[in-house]
Design a protein around this motif. Structure first.
Motif, short mmCIF file in Angstrom:
data_model
loop_
_atom_site.label_atom_id
_atom_site.label_comp_id
_atom_site.label_asym_id
_atom_site.label_seq_id
_atom_site.Cartn_x
_atom_site.Cartn_y
_atom_site.Cartn_z
N ALA A 99 0.86 -1.18 0.00
CA ALA A 99 0.00 0.00 0.00
C ALA A 99 0.91 1.24 0.00
CB ALA A 99 -0.89 -0.01 1.24
N PRO A 100 0.37 2.42 -0.35
CA PRO A 100 1.20 3.63 -0.33
C PRO A 100 1.92 3.79 1.01
CG PRO A 100 -0.88 4.11 -1.39
CD PRO A 100 -1.00 2.71 -0.82
N ALA A 101 3.21 4.10 0.93
CA ALA A 101 4.12 4.33 2.07
C ALA A 101 4.45 3.07 2.86
CB ALA A 101 3.59 5.42 2.99
N ALA A 102 3.89 1.93 2.51
CA ALA A 102 4.25 0.68 3.20
C ALA A 102 5.67 0.28 2.79
CB ALA A 102 3.26 -0.42 2.86
N ARG A 103 6.37 -0.39 3.71
CA ARG A 103 7.76 -0.76 3.45
C ARG A 103 8.20 -1.89 4.35
NH1 ARG A 103 7.15 4.37 5.79
NH2 ARG A 103 8.11 4.62 7.82
N THR A 104 9.29 -2.51 3.95
CA THR A 104 9.89 -3.55 4.79
C THR A 104 10.66 -2.90 5.92
OG1 THR A 104 12.02 -3.59 3.65
CG2 THR A 104 10.27 -5.00 2.73
N ALA A 105 11.03 -3.71 6.90
CA ALA A 105 12.04 -3.31 7.88
C ALA A 105 13.41 -3.46 7.20
CB ALA A 105 11.96 -4.19 9.12
#
Length: 138
Positions: A44-50
């Motif tokens: 989703a927008p702005a979602a990211r992994t660690a």
């Protein structure tokens, strides 16, 4: 030859991801000695992994949206559909979607000799690290 069952889509855990991220497995080892793992991952927008690293490296091929891939030295690379980013073995990195776009990529890697050591998960990416790309205003 055999047709494999379609695995279910899974939502990735918040310990390893910020925001909403879904994974569809595509390929996993079927026989001893096979190492290839491929998944379609949707952010989703702005979602990211660690932050994380891979014992044998990782290749990311962007299918849709705008991907951001960051490294510990502060470099954030933007990749668009059809572009591919390679993260070498042991390189600590993160990847995710831009603030305004959903993003899908194919994540491709090889399992380590001990599959439990294939990916080393680290701390979450801070908002400041995510916003490090000079064109982002988040």
């Amino acid at each position: 030859m055999k047709k494999l069952p379609r695995p279910a889509t899974t939502k990735n855990p918040p310990e390893m991801f910020a925001g909403d991220v879904w994974l569809d497995p595509i390929a996993a080892p079927q026989d001893p000695g096979q190492r290839m793992v491929v998944a379609l991952v949707r952010f989703a927008p702005a979602a990211r992994t660690a932050w994380h690293s891979h014992a044998r490296g990782q290749t990311l091929h962007v299918v849709s949206g705008v991907a951001l891939v960051g490294t510990r030295d502060g470099v954030v690379v933007e990749a668009r559909p059809g572009e591919t980013v390679y993260c070498p073995p042991g390189e600590e990195h993160w990847h995710g979607a831009s603030p305004d776009d959903f993003m899908e990529h194919l994540a491709m890697l090889e399992n380590a000799d001990d599959p439990a050591t294939t990916t080393t998960w680290l701390e979450h990416v801070t908002d400041a690290e995510y916003a490090a790309a000079p064109w982002l205003d988040v």
